[in-house]
Design a protein around this motif. Structure first.
Motif, PDB file in Angstrom:
ATOM      1  N   GLY A   1     -32.001  28.599  -9.133  1.00  0.00           N
ATOM      2  CA  GLY A   1     -30.599  28.506  -8.763  1.00  0.00           C
ATOM      3  C   GLY A   1     -29.703  28.539  -9.972  1.00  0.00           C
ATOM      4  O   GLY A   1     -29.961  29.268 -10.921  1.00  0.00           O
ATOM      5  N   ARG A   2     -28.660  27.684  -9.953  1.00  0.00           N
ATOM      6  CA  ARG A   2     -27.743  27.701 -11.085  1.00  0.00           C
ATOM      7  C   ARG A   2     -27.463  26.287 -11.562  1.00  0.00           C
ATOM      8  O   ARG A   2     -27.800  25.315 -10.880  1.00  0.00           O
ATOM      9  CB  ARG A   2     -26.423  28.369 -10.659  1.00  0.00           C
ATOM     10  N   LEU A   3     -26.882  26.160 -12.750  1.00  0.00           N
ATOM     11  CA  LEU A   3     -26.466  24.857 -13.254  1.00  0.00           C
ATOM     12  C   LEU A   3     -24.997  24.657 -12.919  1.00  0.00           C
ATOM     13  O   LEU A   3     -24.343  25.543 -12.370  1.00  0.00           O
ATOM     14  CB  LEU A   3     -26.690  24.786 -14.761  1.00  0.00           C
ATOM     15  N   LEU A   4     -24.463  23.478 -13.274  1.00  0.00           N
ATOM     16  CA  LEU A   4     -23.050  23.241 -13.038  1.00  0.00           C
ATOM     17  C   LEU A   4     -22.244  24.062 -14.044  1.00  0.00           C
ATOM     18  O   LEU A   4     -22.702  24.351 -15.138  1.00  0.00           O
ATOM     19  CB  LEU A   4     -22.735  21.756 -13.220  1.00  0.00           C
ATOM     20  N   THR A   5     -21.034  24.428 -13.651  1.00  0.00           N
ATOM     21  CA  THR A   5     -20.164  25.137 -14.575  1.00  0.00           C
ATOM     22  C   THR A   5     -18.824  24.423 -14.626  1.00  0.00           C
ATOM     23  O   THR A   5     -18.581  23.488 -13.856  1.00  0.00           O
ATOM     24  CB  THR A   5     -19.901  26.577 -14.099  1.00  0.00           C
ATOM     25  N   ALA A   6     -17.975  24.887 -15.530  1.00  0.00           N
ATOM     26  CA  ALA A   6     -16.655  24.273 -15.666  1.00  0.00           C
ATOM     27  C   ALA A   6     -15.903  24.335 -14.330  1.00  0.00           C
ATOM     28  O   ALA A   6     -15.121  23.447 -14.001  1.00  0.00           O
ATOM     29  CB  ALA A   6     -15.865  24.977 -16.757  1.00  0.00           C
ATOM     30  N   ALA A   7     -16.166  25.391 -13.541  1.00  0.00           N
ATOM     31  CA  ALA A   7     -15.465  25.543 -12.262  1.00  0.00           C
ATOM     32  C   ALA A   7     -15.874  24.478 -11.254  1.00  0.00           C
ATOM     33  O   ALA A   7     -15.191  24.266 -10.254  1.00  0.00           O
ATOM     34  CB  ALA A   7     -15.757  26.926 -11.689  1.00  0.00           C
ATOM     35  N   ASP A   8     -16.997  23.781 -11.520  1.00  0.00           N
ATOM     36  CA  ASP A   8     -17.448  22.734 -10.610  1.00  0.00           C
ATOM     37  C   ASP A   8     -16.819  21.390 -10.922  1.00  0.00           C
ATOM     38  O   ASP A   8     -17.233  20.368 -10.393  1.00  0.00           O
ATOM     39  CB  ASP A   8     -18.973  22.575 -10.718  1.00  0.00           C
ATOM     40  N   ASP A   9     -15.861  21.381 -11.849  1.00  0.00           N
ATOM     41  CA  ASP A   9     -15.368  20.092 -12.316  1.00  0.00           C
ATOM     42  C   ASP A   9     -13.849  20.145 -12.490  1.00  0.00           C
ATOM     43  O   ASP A   9     -13.320  19.796 -13.537  1.00  0.00           O
ATOM     44  CB  ASP A   9     -16.060  19.753 -13.645  1.00  0.00           C
ATOM     45  N   GLN A  10     -13.152  20.642 -11.455  1.00  0.00           N
ATOM     46  CA  GLN A  10     -11.708  20.855 -11.595  1.00  0.00           C
ATOM     47  C   GLN A  10     -10.878  19.813 -10.860  1.00  0.00           C
ATOM     48  O   GLN A  10      -9.998  19.200 -11.437  1.00  0.00           O
ATOM     49  CB  GLN A  10     -11.355  22.257 -11.051  1.00  0.00           C
ATOM     50  N   THR A  11     -11.191  19.600  -9.575  1.00  0.00           N
ATOM     51  CA  THR A  11     -10.355  18.757  -8.734  1.00  0.00           C
ATOM     52  C   THR A  11     -11.158  17.554  -8.247  1.00  0.00           C
ATOM     53  O   THR A  11     -12.270  17.734  -7.754  1.00  0.00           O
ATOM     54  CB  THR A  11      -9.894  19.556  -7.492  1.00  0.00           C
ATOM     55  N   PRO A  12     -10.583  16.349  -8.400  1.00  0.00           N
ATOM     56  CA  PRO A  12     -11.324  15.174  -7.949  1.00  0.00           C
ATOM     57  C   PRO A  12     -11.811  15.304  -6.511  1.00  0.00           C
ATOM     58  O   PRO A  12     -11.060  15.696  -5.629  1.00  0.00           O
ATOM     59  CB  PRO A  12     -10.307  14.040  -8.093  1.00  0.00           C
ATOM     60  N   GLY A  13     -13.070  15.032  -6.295  1.00  0.00           N
ATOM     61  CA  GLY A  13     -13.633  14.981  -4.952  1.00  0.00           C
ATOM     62  C   GLY A  13     -13.927  16.322  -4.313  1.00  0.00           C
ATOM     63  O   GLY A  13     -14.389  16.375  -3.179  1.00  0.00           O
ATOM     64  N   GLN A  14     -13.687  17.428  -5.001  1.00  0.00           N
ATOM     65  CA  GLN A  14     -13.782  18.737  -4.350  1.00  0.00           C
ATOM     66  C   GLN A  14     -15.020  19.566  -4.728  1.00  0.00           C
ATOM     67  O   GLN A  14     -15.098  20.730  -4.384  1.00  0.00           O
ATOM     68  CB  GLN A  14     -12.531  19.566  -4.682  1.00  0.00           C
ATOM     69  N   HIS A  15     -15.956  18.978  -5.468  1.00  0.00           N
ATOM     70  CA  HIS A  15     -17.063  19.811  -5.910  1.00  0.00           C
ATOM     71  C   HIS A  15     -18.410  19.170  -5.583  1.00  0.00           C
ATOM     72  O   HIS A  15     -19.101  18.675  -6.461  1.00  0.00           O
ATOM     73  CB  HIS A  15     -16.979  20.061  -7.421  1.00  0.00           C
ATOM     74  N   PRO A  16     -18.771  19.153  -4.303  1.00  0.00           N
ATOM     75  CA  PRO A  16     -20.003  18.445  -3.920  1.00  0.00           C
ATOM     76  C   PRO A  16     -21.262  19.265  -4.213  1.00  0.00           C
ATOM     77  O   PRO A  16     -21.949  19.699  -3.306  1.00  0.00           O
ATOM     78  CB  PRO A  16     -19.828  18.241  -2.420  1.00  0.00           C
ATOM     79  N   VAL A  17     -21.546  19.482  -5.489  1.00  0.00           N
ATOM     80  CA  VAL A  17     -22.738  20.235  -5.852  1.00  0.00           C
ATOM     81  C   VAL A  17     -23.601  19.399  -6.794  1.00  0.00           C
ATOM     82  O   VAL A  17     -23.087  18.585  -7.559  1.00  0.00           O
ATOM     83  CB  VAL A  17     -22.390  21.574  -6.540  1.00  0.00           C
ATOM     84  N   ALA A  18     -24.906  19.593  -6.705  1.00  0.00           N
ATOM     85  CA  ALA A  18     -25.823  18.800  -7.520  1.00  0.00           C
ATOM     86  C   ALA A  18     -26.937  19.672  -8.066  1.00  0.00           C
ATOM     87  O   ALA A  18     -27.344  20.641  -7.426  1.00  0.00           O
ATOM     88  CB  ALA A  18     -26.426  17.670  -6.691  1.00  0.00           C
TER      89      ALA A  18
ATOM     90  N   ILE B   1     -27.142  12.573  -0.134  1.00  0.00           N
ATOM     91  CA  ILE B   1     -25.961  11.719  -0.121  1.00  0.00           C
ATOM     92  C   ILE B   1     -26.088  10.697  -1.227  1.00  0.00           C
ATOM     93  O   ILE B   1     -27.099  10.014  -1.366  1.00  0.00           O
ATOM     94  CB  ILE B   1     -25.801  11.014   1.237  1.00  0.00           C
ATOM     95  N   LEU B   2     -25.033  10.659  -2.048  1.00  0.00           N
ATOM     96  CA  LEU B   2     -25.019   9.782  -3.202  1.00  0.00           C
ATOM     97  C   LEU B   2     -23.651   9.129  -3.222  1.00  0.00           C
ATOM     98  O   LEU B   2     -22.633   9.831  -3.139  1.00  0.00           O
ATOM     99  CB  LEU B   2     -25.221  10.663  -4.440  1.00  0.00           C
ATOM    100  N   GLN B   3     -23.604   7.813  -3.321  1.00  0.00           N
ATOM    101  CA  GLN B   3     -22.312   7.117  -3.336  1.00  0.00           C
ATOM    102  C   GLN B   3     -21.436   7.580  -2.158  1.00  0.00           C
ATOM    103  O   GLN B   3     -20.269   7.855  -2.331  1.00  0.00           O
ATOM    104  CB  GLN B   3     -21.558   7.408  -4.641  1.00  0.00           C
ATOM    105  N   GLU B   4     -22.021   7.687  -0.998  1.00  0.00           N
ATOM    106  CA  GLU B   4     -21.316   8.060   0.225  1.00  0.00           C
ATOM    107  C   GLU B   4     -20.712   9.451   0.188  1.00  0.00           C
ATOM    108  O   GLU B   4     -19.827   9.777   0.980  1.00  0.00           O
ATOM    109  CB  GLU B   4     -20.198   7.053   0.540  1.00  0.00           C
ATOM    110  N   LYS B   5     -21.154  10.259  -0.769  1.00  0.00           N
ATOM    111  CA  LYS B   5     -20.660  11.633  -0.773  1.00  0.00           C
ATOM    112  C   LYS B   5     -21.849  12.565  -0.585  1.00  0.00           C
ATOM    113  O   LYS B   5     -22.929  12.318  -1.114  1.00  0.00           O
ATOM    114  CB  LYS B   5     -19.965  11.948  -2.096  1.00  0.00           C
ATOM    115  N   GLN B   6     -21.604  13.638   0.177  1.00  0.00           N
ATOM    116  CA  GLN B   6     -22.687  14.586   0.410  1.00  0.00           C
ATOM    117  C   GLN B   6     -22.639  15.699  -0.621  1.00  0.00           C
ATOM    118  O   GLN B   6     -21.593  16.303  -0.852  1.00  0.00           O
ATOM    119  CB  GLN B   6     -22.567  15.156   1.823  1.00  0.00           C
ATOM    120  N   PHE B   7     -23.770  15.959  -1.264  1.00  0.00           N
ATOM    121  CA  PHE B   7     -23.849  16.992  -2.288  1.00  0.00           C
ATOM    122  C   PHE B   7     -24.814  18.077  -1.854  1.00  0.00           C
ATOM    123  O   PHE B   7     -25.869  17.786  -1.280  1.00  0.00           O
ATOM    124  CB  PHE B   7     -24.367  16.420  -3.609  1.00  0.00           C
ATOM    125  N   GLN B   8     -24.451  19.311  -2.159  1.00  0.00           N
ATOM    126  CA  GLN B   8     -25.365  20.409  -1.891  1.00  0.00           C
ATOM    127  C   GLN B   8     -26.159  20.722  -3.161  1.00  0.00           C
ATOM    128  O   GLN B   8     -25.602  20.738  -4.260  1.00  0.00           O
ATOM    129  CB  GLN B   8     -24.601  21.648  -1.458  1.00  0.00           C
TER     130      GLN B   8
END
Lengths: 893, 109
Positions: free
Chosen positions: A209-226, A249-256
């Motif tokens: 797959g892929r790693l995280l990128t800068a685009a995954d870290d822009q808006t609070p709460g909007q990037h549920p990727v792991a 699910i981590l800290q009550e948030k669902q991550f893909q």
């Protein structure tokens, strides 16, 4: 071509020899024929032909040297011979193998830990340019702060873009996670919140797959990727490539799940492995906007050509400005000097080439010390084996003499003895690696506590290999060279004539070895003694409370809101319910457990006095906390339920340390003071009770002045339960009982208070445990060595002793005679060891607790133990000497 | 001793030359040939011939095989290789150059 054929010829020497013989035979036959043709008798002709050819043996040798690699051939020969000898002397070989492989194993285990934790660079792109930021902490000794808040990070990152690419990584923390296939069951994983571009800057690659990128870290709460770690992926998902697209699910948030990390990267902090990486923006909103919330490390990759000093200069300015802005919001209660200090705190740019690590900071010195102790043990083992080999070589004097007299070169004989030593040390290295492989994980286990599991990547890299090779070579020469020279220094004529192999080896040659061994043993014993006493004193330190039969339980109640009176009632009911239960003697609440590592430090102001820089400890507790913990109430009263709701002033209980420090000349009871919240809010406090001194987070540190204040529990608290029930039984009980009191209650963790206390002495326990083990090995080796040397000496002097006994020497004289062989050198060794120990102890003082290397018993203890050991190992051979029958002795040989 | 040594240096050259001219020969045959040609001035130290042969064999200039002679003896005969011929050529040239130089010195010194 030639080299290869010569190499191969090494293994077909017999055939070569036969061919050579055939060739020479043909030559002689033809020559003889020629000479007979000229009229010589056949006898004459054969003699003449042979004479002309010269020495056939020499011819054969030189021809062989041409056809085969002579060095290699002789080494192969020596290996075969050496193996045979080693097998023949299986007792000696076994003893040597055992001591060497133990020592090498210990060294290798220590070294592979040092390698994994300290030396090995992170498996990332250009690790040498990797840095992390720290700042000086006031009053924390050499420790530096590494936690930063998000607003400061953003400012630093943006300003320093052209010098360094900064990114944030939270500390790996154990979290409860639920996977899509786990049917609601929670699993504990280590999660790490990171800047989106962190992995890209580190230059690591995805395995899938892929790693995280800068685009995954822009808006609070909007990037549920792991991104999963390779370890978790193979362990939990059996390396199933269909893991992509699934969720957790981590800290009550669902991550893909979008990717899997490559295998070699397990996180940026050695000692702790990350299981799941998620973007910073998915952490709590407040943590992203508040300057009060310091929760992650800042790392960065220096741009090419930028030095860490240049980067530091830029970052320091941002850091100072940021703090100045914050300080301007403080009220006037803070002393001026303290605010200045706060603003002008130095920022540091440290190399993160091998990863920033708290574990390393704590264990770097202990590990090096243990490594050096292991090395000393290796030296002891070497001198031991050297003694063994010398003694055995003595028995081979005649063989050596014979070989020298028929023309073997001394170099050749030395080579043969060294080859034998090399076989021994190679075998020991192999065994040692096996031992190290078993031992290193045990040591890592000893580094872990019940709260934090240490996981280190222990794969054998080139450094461990180089270390092994070096120790193998070193040991070969250390224990091999002396016997080699000894063995070959025989005067052939003398030795062969005397008919006695033993005449030429005097115990003299063992003396340096005995002295060295004694000295090293003393150093190991001395240092180990210091660590053991430290640890014993530490765990016998009275913490001021009774940690036995005391369980601590972390309880979560997410639905209970702070400040809501209903919350207080629920927690109260929980305590009441517990206190009613059979087997539970007493129960109470606190904000967190003592010795859990958590703590609260706040400034206080005594009316009419200036604020001090010193901050006492605070702990929110419920009524009956003191009773449950076993802390005596010296004077005054315990908390009551109403104290938690009461308006100002807050009723508090302080410990005696606090009372003495702030009210030295008067009773503290009923006195008032202020605690300073944030930087400016003054909260009035009234002392209603004084408790006995109890330690807070460390056995080592003196009890800090402590303030207990009424707890207003909300979504989280720690229960203290004094009970004879063991944790599993109590856990079962609580799991039943908690939801009955209030459905919101959930048990997170249960442990013993004594375990928490033990967790804080991991370093000391590790040192004591391993140093104690090494000391035991050292003493055993020293005893065996001495015993061996003396036994040998007695055998060698059988005749002399027999004569003395025949002439009427008393047994005590005989014992003296035998013991005097080593008494002087042993004492010299002890003296040298004493000097070495005193020198070495300077490096360990910082790790000791209430023990001084200069104490009488610190020195006398190991000294006496070692002396006793020496006497003990000398006695059997000495007594054997007194029992010699003079008649037999004289006929001996 | 000195005579032997100076000769020793050129022994491989002689052996190669003989093998190149006469074809495969065994060690004894080579000894006899050298003595014949040089009218026994150059007496081969038999002790040094075999090591020299083996050294040349290892160097790849000659190769050996076992044959049975007319009188039913097993003999090890040596044969020059291609590599040996090349070496012989360069060595011969060098030898002649040195000889010529020595001759000139002897003549005009």
């Amino acid at each position: 071509m030639s080299l290869i054929s010569r190499f191969l010829n090494v293994f077909r020497r017999d055939q070569l020899g036969r061919e050579f013989d055939d060739e020479i035979r043909f030559h002689l036959a033809e020559r003889t024929e020629e000479f007979t043709g000229r009229g010589m008798s056949s006898e004459q002709a054969r003699q003449e032909a042979t004479r002309r050819l010269g020495s056939q043996i020499r011819l054969r040798e030189s021809s062989r040297d041409i056809k085969v690699l002579p060095r290699l051939a002789s080494i192969v020969q020596d290996v075969v011979f050496g193996l045979r000898l080693l097998r023949k002397n299986s007792a000696v070989t076994g003893a040597a193998l055992l001591s060497l492989s133990l020592a090498i194993g210990a060294c290798t285990a220590a070294f592979s830990l040092i390698d994994a934790l300290i030396l090995r660079p992170l498996p990332v792109n250009d690790a040498q340019r990797l840095v992390y930021l720290t700042f000086t902490l006031q009053g924390a000794g050499a420790a530096e702060g590494t936690a930063f808040n998000y607003p400061l990070f953003e400012r630093m990152r943006d300003v320093s873009r052209s010098q360094v690419r900064l990114f944030g990584m939270s500390h790996q923390t154990r979290r409860e996670a639920t996977f899509d296939d786990s049917a609601g069951r929670t699993e504990r994983i280590y999660a790490q919140w990171i800047s989106g571009d962190a992995l890209i800057i580190l230059g690591v690659k995805p395995a899938l797959g892929r790693l995280l990128t800068a685009a995954d870290d822009q808006t609070p709460g909007q990037h549920p990727v792991a991104v999963l770690s390779y370890d978790l992926w193979s362990r939990r998902f059996n390396s199933d490539p269909r893991v992509l697209g699934r969720w957790l699910i981590l800290q009550e948030k669902q991550f893909q799940i979008v990717g899997v990390m490559e295998k070699r990267f397990t996180g940026a902090e050695p000692g702790y492995m990350t299981d799941v990486w998620v973007p910073n923006m998915m952490w709590r909103q407040e943590a992203l906007s508040s300057s009060d919330w310091s929760w992650f490390r800042i790392l960065g990759a220096l741009r090419p050509g930028v030095s860490s000093d240049q980067a530091r200069a830029v970052l320091q300015t941002v850091f100072t400005n940021f703090r100045r802005d914050r300080a301007s919001q403080f009220g006037g209660t803070q002393p001026r000097a303290r605010i200045e200090q706060y603003i002008n705190t130095p920022l540091h740019v440290r190399s993160a080439a091998n990863g920033p690590s708290d574990l390393r900071r704590e264990f770097e010195r202990p590990l090096w010390i243990l490594g050096l102790i292991a090395l000393l043990v290796l030296l002891i083992a070497c001198s031991n084996v050297a003694s063994l080999l010398i003694a055995r070589a003595a028995a081979r004097d005649r063989e050596m003499a014979l070989r020298i007299s028929i023309g073997a070169g001394r170099g050749r004989l030395i080579q043969q003895v060294l080859v034998e030593s090399a076989i021994l040390s190679l075998a020991s290295c192999l065994l040692g690696v096996w031992i190290a492989k078993k031992a290193a994980p045990l040591i890592i286990g000893a580094l872990s506590t019940s709260q934090t599991i240490v996981r280190l990547d222990l794969h054998v890299d080139w450094r461990v290999f180089a270390f092994l090779g070096a120790s193998g070579a070193l040991t070969t020469f250390l224990f091999g060279l002396a016997p080699a020279f000894r063995a070959t220094a025989v005067a052939p004529a003398e030795t062969l004539k005397s008919g006695s192999a033993r005449q030429s080896v005097r115990v003299k040659v063992f003396r340096p070895l005995v002295a060295a061994q004694t000295a090293f043993s003393f150093i190991v014993l001395f240092i180990a003694g210091l660590f053991l006493t430290s640890f014993a004193k530490l765990i016998r330190t009275d913490p001021g409370f009774d940690p036995n039969h005391l369980s601590v339980v972390d309880v979560e109640a997410k639905e209970l809101k702070p400040g809501d009176p209903k919350s207080l009632v629920a927690w109260d009911q929980l305590l009441d319910r517990l206190r009613e239960m059979r087997g539970i003697e007493s129960a109470s609440l606190s904000g967190w457990s003592v010795f859990s590592g958590s703590g609260q430090n706040l400034h206080v102001q005594i009316p009419g006095r200036a604020v001090e820089a010193f901050e006492p400890y605070f702990l929110p507790v419920s009524p009956a906390f003191l009773k449950t913990m076993g802390i005596p109430l010296v004077v005054g009263r315990d908390f009551a339920t109403r104290d938690a709701q009461a308006e100002s002033p807050t009723a508090v209980i302080v410990n005696e340390k606090f009372a003495r420090r702030y009210f030295p000349r008067e009773s503290a009871l009923g006195k008032r003071f202020f605690k300073i919240h944030g930087f400016s809010t003054l909260v009035p406090q009234e002392i209603v009770g004084i408790a006995g001194d109890a330690k807070y987070n460390s056995l080592r540190e003196p009890t800090p002045p402590t303030v207990y204040y009424p707890i207003q529990p909300d979504g989280w608290a720690s229960l203290q339960i004094r009970t004879m029930l063991d944790p599993p039984a109590l856990a079962a009980l609580l799991r039943n009982e908690l939801p009955r009191v209030h459905p919101a209650f959930r048990m997170i963790d249960i442990t013993l208070q004594s375990t928490l206390v033990e967790n804080t002495v991991v370093q000391e326990r590790l040192l004591a445990l391993l140093a104690g083990f090494f000391a035991t090995v050292a003493v055993i080796l020293a005893a065996v060595g001495l015993y061996g040397v003396l036994s040998y000496s007695v055998v060698q002097r059988t005749r002399e002793i027999g004569i003395r006994i025949a002439l009427g020497a008393r047994p005590i004289r005989v014992v003296g005679l035998v013991a005097s062989e080593v008494a002087a050198v042993t004492c010299m060794g002890l003296g040298a060891g004493l000097a070495g120990g005193v020198f070495a102890s300077r490096f360990v003082t910082a790790l000791l607790y209430e023990v001084k290397p200069s104490n009488f018993w610190s020195v006398a203890g190991p000294l006496m133990l070692l002396l006793l050991t020496c006497v003990g190992s000398c006695l059997p051979p000495a007594l054997r000497a007194t029992r010699l029958d003079p008649v037999t002795a004289l006929r001996y040989e | 001793m000195s005579r032997q040594e100076s000769f020793q240096g050129s022994l491989p050259l002689l052996v190669l030359k003989i093998l190149a001219r006469r074809g495969p020969l065994h060690g004894y045959g080579i000894t006899v040939r050298i003595e014949e040609i040089s009218e026994e001035v150059l007496r081969v130290e038999e002790g040094s011939l075999y090591p020299a042969l083996h050294r040349m064999e290892e160097a790849g200039w000659i190769k050996a095989k076992w044959v049975t002679t007319q009188n039913k003896r097993r003999a090890r005969v040596y044969e020059i290789t291609l590599q040996g011929r090349k070496h012989l050529e360069t060595e011969e040239r060098r030898w002649q150059a040195v000889n010529a130089a020595v001759a000139r010195v002897l003549k005009y010194a």
